[in-house]
Enzyme design. Sequence first.
Site, PDB file in Angstrom:
ATOM      1  N   ALA A  72       0.849  -1.197   0.000  1.00  0.00           N
ATOM      2  CA  ALA A  72       0.000   0.000   0.000  1.00  0.00           C
ATOM      3  C   ALA A  72       0.883   1.245   0.000  1.00  0.00           C
ATOM      4  O   ALA A  72       1.995   1.236   0.519  1.00  0.00           O
ATOM      5  CB  ALA A  72      -0.933   0.007   1.210  1.00  0.00           C
TER       6      ALA A  72
ATOM      7  N   LYS B  87      -6.618   3.099  -3.758  1.00  0.00           N
ATOM      8  CA  LYS B  87      -6.691   3.309  -2.308  1.00  0.00           C
ATOM      9  C   LYS B  87      -7.044   4.775  -2.064  1.00  0.00           C
ATOM     10  O   LYS B  87      -6.258   5.668  -2.379  1.00  0.00           O
ATOM     11  CB  LYS B  87      -5.352   2.967  -1.654  1.00  0.00           C
ATOM     12  CG  LYS B  87      -5.290   3.337  -0.177  1.00  0.00           C
ATOM     13  CD  LYS B  87      -3.890   3.116   0.364  1.00  0.00           C
ATOM     14  CE  LYS B  87      -3.765   3.680   1.774  1.00  0.00           C
ATOM     15  NZ  LYS B  87      -2.400   3.543   2.302  1.00  0.00           N
TER      16      LYS B  87
END
Length: 514
Positions: free
Chosen positions: A47, A75
């Site tokens: 991430a 995201k």
Amino acid sequence: MLGSVVIVGGGTSGWMTAAYLRRALGDKVSVTLVESKRIKTIGVGEATFSTVRHFFDYLGMAEHEWMPRCNATYKLGIRFENWREKGHYFYHPFERLPVVDGFPLTDWWLAKQPGPRFDQDVFLMSSIVDNERSPRFLDGTLFEQEFVERAGDPARTTLSEQSTQFPYAYQFDASLLADYLCEYATERGARHVEDDVLDVVRDERGWISHVVTKEHGDLTGDLFIDCTGFRGLLINQALEEPFVSYQDTLPNDSAVALRVPVDMEKRGLRPCTTATAQDAGWIWTIPLYGRIGTGYVYASDYCGPEEAERTLREFVGPEAGDLEANHIRMRIGRTRQSWVNNCVAIGLSSGFVEPLESTGIFFIQHGIEQLVKHFPDAGWDPGLRSSYNTAVARVMDGVREFLVLHYHCAARADNAYWRDAKTRALPDGLAERLEQWRSKLPSTDTIYPHYHGFEPYSYLSMLLGLGGLELKPANAVSLMDDSRAADEFRRIKDLSHDLVKRLPSQYEYLSQMR
């Protein structure tokens, strides 16, 4: 003029560095990357946060080209579950706050309490994530109309040009991204050597002259870049540069991870990373296209590896099955100076904090960009090295402080781990800032003063969500006409509902992209 760079170590940090240097410096400097076939990359840094778009834009890599190859997803923020109390959640999104009559909307929210959830009332992103929407319409248009995307060839911008808040980051398979960047870099002239480094040889000055490999002999270069991870083969072992631990303030030093195949069409693709608080740390959940990346970050003083793995498998449920677990011992802190003599450490060899705010790849990107901005010539000006080390240290120290805030200000206090988080030592300056924030909400003038990737809205999101620090709005807000603030709350609510209706699901958008 420096003519050659040797990168020791591959993985995400090595290949991000090789690709960026080839793009930035072209054929003026040769780039060689040597990596061992035997050493597995950690490969769980999946991430990022929104500034990573500068990296992909700089390389000229379009989303429709690289995202499918890396099973990437969008995201829009981080979902924090159980940090205040079990069953409670809130979002830390990539979204700056509206300002009404000189005050961020958070001041107005504290004064007027228009709804039970601050993140839904002051941000658009919360509803979009809750409903698993894509940040782009099916025609590719970005939902955030205030952010203007350039048509054609992307501009080669860096972190210092982050004048507007891009509304999303990415989640991807780190191993696949490293493979993709390997192709990118080698196609543009980088030399790839697969071999074991047996020795690091220093000259009479103490500088690195060459590395000795098992099958390719000596690899010489002018500048050496250490991408060997927590080992710090060049910077810590060969050059003996000490490591500055953050363990006194951030005790989480271990992790156990699983890669969980799932049917994302049935499950859905929530466009965020989730951090779920546990008894001795927290569990990350990162939805990729085709699998979930998940892991338990914990403090070994409070939990052993067997207990941690059992907790993670119970959290995942039957899908965990017989999947192999990857246990990781993390080195939390930073190398005192990331640039020593003719060696620069980038990635885990430079420093690392736990992945709570997805800063691992940000540290890599920042280190690479700063290297290009401080790139030496044959004179090896020591001022460049000093400036580089200051910038890198400040970024890591700032992120450390921001992460400590997560634990210190979490209302959760149901066991020794969470109670101890309230009494543990604080980094220099944070105690004073916390006291300031009790009287006046965080602003540009009162957060950590040096660039570290986070803005005041991030601090506001965390403090309001965590619930462990008593906050109050600016006194003037209660005396002012609130009609414009009420209009802004209504606008956010109406636009949120509209976007949820019109945006496709993330799964639908990414399936079309593929």
